[in-house]
Scaffold this active site. Structure first.
Site, PDB file in Angstrom:
ATOM      1  N   LYS A  19       0.831  -1.225   0.000  1.00  0.00           N
ATOM      2  CA  LYS A  19       0.000   0.000   0.000  1.00  0.00           C
ATOM      3  C   LYS A  19       0.857   1.264   0.000  1.00  0.00           C
ATOM      4  O   LYS A  19       0.678   2.146  -0.833  1.00  0.00           O
ATOM      5  CB  LYS A  19      -0.925  -0.028   1.210  1.00  0.00           C
ATOM      6  CG  LYS A  19      -1.889  -1.216   1.233  1.00  0.00           C
ATOM      7  CD  LYS A  19      -2.821  -1.200   2.430  1.00  0.00           C
ATOM      8  CE  LYS A  19      -2.059  -1.378   3.728  1.00  0.00           C
ATOM      9  NZ  LYS A  19      -1.386  -2.675   3.873  1.00  0.00           N
ATOM     10  N   THR A  20       1.819   1.328   0.924  1.00  0.00           N
ATOM     11  CA  THR A  20       2.700   2.506   0.976  1.00  0.00           C
ATOM     12  C   THR A  20       3.515   2.614  -0.301  1.00  0.00           C
ATOM     13  O   THR A  20       3.690   3.710  -0.856  1.00  0.00           O
ATOM     14  CB  THR A  20       3.622   2.413   2.203  1.00  0.00           C
ATOM     15  OG1 THR A  20       2.813   2.358   3.389  1.00  0.00           O
ATOM     16  CG2 THR A  20       4.574   3.603   2.291  1.00  0.00           C
ATOM     17  N   ASP A  36      -1.710   7.242   5.896  1.00  0.00           N
ATOM     18  CA  ASP A  36      -1.597   5.822   6.237  1.00  0.00           C
ATOM     19  C   ASP A  36      -2.534   5.521   7.403  1.00  0.00           C
ATOM     20  O   ASP A  36      -2.876   6.417   8.185  1.00  0.00           O
ATOM     21  CB  ASP A  36      -0.135   5.522   6.615  1.00  0.00           C
ATOM     22  CG  ASP A  36       0.194   4.037   6.454  1.00  0.00           C
ATOM     23  OD1 ASP A  36       1.352   3.649   6.693  1.00  0.00           O
ATOM     24  OD2 ASP A  36      -0.712   3.261   6.084  1.00  0.00           O
ATOM     25  N   THR A  64      -5.472  -1.250   6.698  1.00  0.00           N
ATOM     26  CA  THR A  64      -5.562  -2.713   6.791  1.00  0.00           C
ATOM     27  C   THR A  64      -6.966  -3.102   7.271  1.00  0.00           C
ATOM     28  O   THR A  64      -7.270  -4.271   7.391  1.00  0.00           O
ATOM     29  CB  THR A  64      -4.524  -3.239   7.819  1.00  0.00           C
ATOM     30  OG1 THR A  64      -4.718  -2.489   9.024  1.00  0.00           O
ATOM     31  CG2 THR A  64      -3.098  -3.068   7.330  1.00  0.00           C
ATOM     32  N   ARG A  76       6.928  -7.923   1.897  1.00  0.00           N
ATOM     33  CA  ARG A  76       7.782  -7.429   2.997  1.00  0.00           C
ATOM     34  C   ARG A  76       8.533  -8.589   3.625  1.00  0.00           C
ATOM     35  O   ARG A  76       9.724  -8.522   3.882  1.00  0.00           O
ATOM     36  CB  ARG A  76       6.948  -6.724   4.054  1.00  0.00           C
ATOM     37  CG  ARG A  76       7.714  -6.479   5.341  1.00  0.00           C
ATOM     38  CD  ARG A  76       6.931  -5.728   6.361  1.00  0.00           C
ATOM     39  NE  ARG A  76       6.732  -4.345   5.961  1.00  0.00           N
ATOM     40  CZ  ARG A  76       5.599  -3.692   6.171  1.00  0.00           C
ATOM     41  NH1 ARG A  76       4.570  -4.306   6.729  1.00  0.00           N
ATOM     42  NH2 ARG A  76       5.460  -2.440   5.795  1.00  0.00           N
TER      43      ARG A  76
HETATM   44  N1  ATP Z   1       4.233  -5.353  -5.623  1.00  0.00           N
HETATM   45  C1  ATP Z   1       5.455  -5.255  -5.063  1.00  0.00           C
HETATM   46  N2  ATP Z   1       6.561  -5.479  -5.814  1.00  0.00           N
HETATM   47  C2  ATP Z   1       7.786  -5.440  -5.245  1.00  0.00           C
HETATM   48  N3  ATP Z   1       8.019  -5.170  -3.930  1.00  0.00           N
HETATM   49  C3  ATP Z   1       6.940  -4.932  -3.168  1.00  0.00           C
HETATM   50  C4  ATP Z   1       5.618  -4.957  -3.670  1.00  0.00           C
HETATM   51  N4  ATP Z   1       4.757  -4.676  -2.660  1.00  0.00           N
HETATM   52  C5  ATP Z   1       5.515  -4.475  -1.562  1.00  0.00           C
HETATM   53  N5  ATP Z   1       6.819  -4.637  -1.856  1.00  0.00           N
HETATM   54  C6  ATP Z   1       7.946  -4.582  -0.913  1.00  0.00           C
HETATM   55  O1  ATP Z   1       7.425  -4.871   0.390  1.00  0.00           O
HETATM   56  C7  ATP Z   1       7.761  -3.817   1.301  1.00  0.00           C
HETATM   57  C8  ATP Z   1       6.545  -3.507   2.149  1.00  0.00           C
HETATM   58  O2  ATP Z   1       5.561  -2.926   1.327  1.00  0.00           O
HETATM   59  P1  ATP Z   1       4.689  -1.699   1.858  1.00  0.00           P
HETATM   60  O3  ATP Z   1       5.456  -0.957   2.908  1.00  0.00           O
HETATM   61  O4  ATP Z   1       4.192  -0.946   0.691  1.00  0.00           O
HETATM   62  O5  ATP Z   1       3.504  -2.490   2.565  1.00  0.00           O
HETATM   63  P2  ATP Z   1       2.190  -1.896   3.212  1.00  0.00           P
HETATM   64  O6  ATP Z   1       1.029  -2.556   2.569  1.00  0.00           O
HETATM   65  O7  ATP Z   1       2.221  -0.417   3.212  1.00  0.00           O
HETATM   66  O8  ATP Z   1       2.354  -2.442   4.704  1.00  0.00           O
HETATM   67  P3  ATP Z   1       1.698  -1.865   6.044  1.00  0.00           P
HETATM   68  O9  ATP Z   1       0.234  -2.144   5.971  1.00  0.00           O
HETATM   69  O10 ATP Z   1       2.396  -2.632   7.134  1.00  0.00           O
HETATM   70  O11 ATP Z   1       2.001  -0.392   6.064  1.00  0.00           O
HETATM   71  C9  ATP Z   1       8.175  -2.640   0.450  1.00  0.00           C
HETATM   72  O12 ATP Z   1       9.311  -2.017   1.026  1.00  0.00           O
HETATM   73  C10 ATP Z   1       8.564  -3.220  -0.883  1.00  0.00           C
HETATM   74  O13 ATP Z   1       9.958  -3.357  -0.981  1.00  0.00           O
HETATM   75 MG    MG Z   2       2.392   0.936   4.714  1.00  0.00          MG
END
Ligand code: ATP
Ligand code: MG
Length: 371
Positions: free
Chosen positions: A93-94, A138, A187, A246
């Site tokens: 998401k981030t 977020d 989430t 992640r």
């Molecule tokens: N589609 C993707 N392709 C490649 N790497 C990804 C992808 N999605 C996430 N990642 C990797 O996973 C890590 C975590 O992703 P991200 O921080 O965007 O998750 P999030 O959904 O925001 O998590 P949270 O809900 O805990 O904030 C990122 O640093 C990235 O390197």
């Molecule tokens: Mg995030």
């Protein structure tokens, strides 16, 4: 203390309830505080984050929808509509929010629900936005109600009414805002009130990744880390990271550690197996705490039904840790069932812990409620 979302018991190699994770454990050994170590983890994670939509692996439907929204907005020369990204921790998401700003070549402002506790906090952020800026909120489900209600008008009319003063002397000053794009991440999409949810023109739900997609994530991350990796090692790690990029990246970094310190420096299947054994990650991606929960369910409670609180006490964890950081994966894997009478083992549970399920009707514990 429950761990930050997306860290999970699994990745830590320690029980999630310590909230430090293996980084904190290692940090402790090296005199680095756990705050510094989580900053190190964040920096390590940021270094692997895809920067453009073309680098974002998987999530085909969301990517196609999103690129349509972005391309249409660019064609019109207007800021795209507000967007909401939902899904479990660690799925991107981030990453997508940052990619949206990059694809728009727009400045990105980052805040979060917990950081905006008063309408005034939000007014300060909104009033300082540049035209076309992307405002990433977020954990948007955790916005305080007054701030959330201010966001309604800001998103709909690009205007907020700022109340100055108190009581009878209070006056409301209308503040025009430049066109901006809010990107919310959550989430817990179910917790968003519909007035807020309805203001997002695009909603993308991220789901768990397939092993082949995670192999791509791992291979690309290994290249960024400048470490060589065999395809079968990438496949082995991909099969144990619970569908979560992640976790894939974090496991990759741990296997790289092993390979650099105990191996040849390149990541082959032997290094992957050895490192995953050190971190107690089994072939299905369960970690020590996951297995402790399953063993307790089978050995202490004869397969259940058993209340969540009782099960958490049996493994020495907080109820919330077991419910939010351990169970979702086990339920998804069919290794635990949540029923109104409590948690129960499935045939797969008994098989995974290597025990024979009791014959039907054999002494099962009475259902124990939550504390
Ligand atoms: N589609 C993707 N392709 C490649 N790497 C990804 C992808 N999605 C996430 N990642 C990797 O996973 C890590 C975590 O992703 P991200 O921080 O965007 O998750 P999030 O959904 O925001 O998590 P949270 O809900 O805990 O904030 C990122 O640093 C990235 O390197
Ligand atoms: Mg995030």
């Amino acid at each position: 203390m429950s761990p930050a979302p997306g860290t999970g018991a699994f990745e830590s190699g320690l029980s999630a309830s310590t909230g430090t994770g293996e980084a904190g454990e290692r940090a402790g050994e090296r005199g680095v505080t756990s705050a510094e170590s989580s900053a190190l983890e964040r920096a390590a994670e940021a270094a692997l984050r895809p920067r453009r939509l073309a680098e974002f692996v998987g999530q085909q439907v969301v990517r196609e929808q999103l690129s349509l929204v972005l391309d249409a907005a660019a064609a019109r020369g207007r800021a795209p509509e507000h967007m909401l990204l939902s899904g479990p921790p660690g799925l991107g998401k981030t990453t997508l929010a940052m990619i949206i700003a990059a694809e728009l070549n727009a400045p990105l402002r980052i805040t979060s629900g917990p950081a905006v506790q008063h309408a005034g906090d939000l007014a300060a952020i909104l009033s300082s936005l540049e035209e076309g800026e992307v405002l990433f909120i977020d954990e948007i489900h955790r916005l305080a109600r007054p701030a959330e209600e201010m966001l309604y008008m800001a998103m709909e009319d690009f205007r907020v009414d700022v109340v100055v003063g108190k009581g009878v002397g209070a006056t409301s000053i209308p503040l025009e805002l430049p066109p901006f794009t809010a990107v919310g991440a959550t989430t817990r999409a179910g917790l968003l009130p519909s007035p807020l949810r309805d203001r997002f023109g695009f909603t993308g739900h991220l789901d768990y990744y397939r092993p082949a997609e995670l192999e791509t994530v791992i291979t690309r991350s290994a290249a960024r880390l400048e470490v060589e990796i065999d395809a079968e090692a990438a496949a082995e790690i991909a099969g144990r990271c619970r569908g979560t990029p992640r976790i894939a990246n974090r496991l990759l970094r741990r296997v790289r550690d092993w390979s650099q310190v105990r191996g040849s420096g390149r990541i082959d299947l032997e290094a992957a197996h050895a490192a995953l054994a050190v971190y107690e990650v089994d072939e299905r991606g369960l970690d020590r705490l996951d297995r402790a929960v399953l063993r307790a369910l089978c050995e202490r409670f004869a397969g259940g039904p058993v209340g969540l609180g009782t099960l958490a006490v049996a493994v020495g964890e907080e109820t919330e840790t077991v419910e939010t950081m351990v169970e979702p994966f086990l339920v998804r894997e069919g290794l635990i069932s949540r029923t109104p009478r409590g948690r129960i083992a499935t045939p797969a549970t008994w098989a995974h812990v290597g025990l024979a399920a009791p014959s039907p009707g054999a002494g099962t514990t009475p259902p124990l409620g939550r504390f």
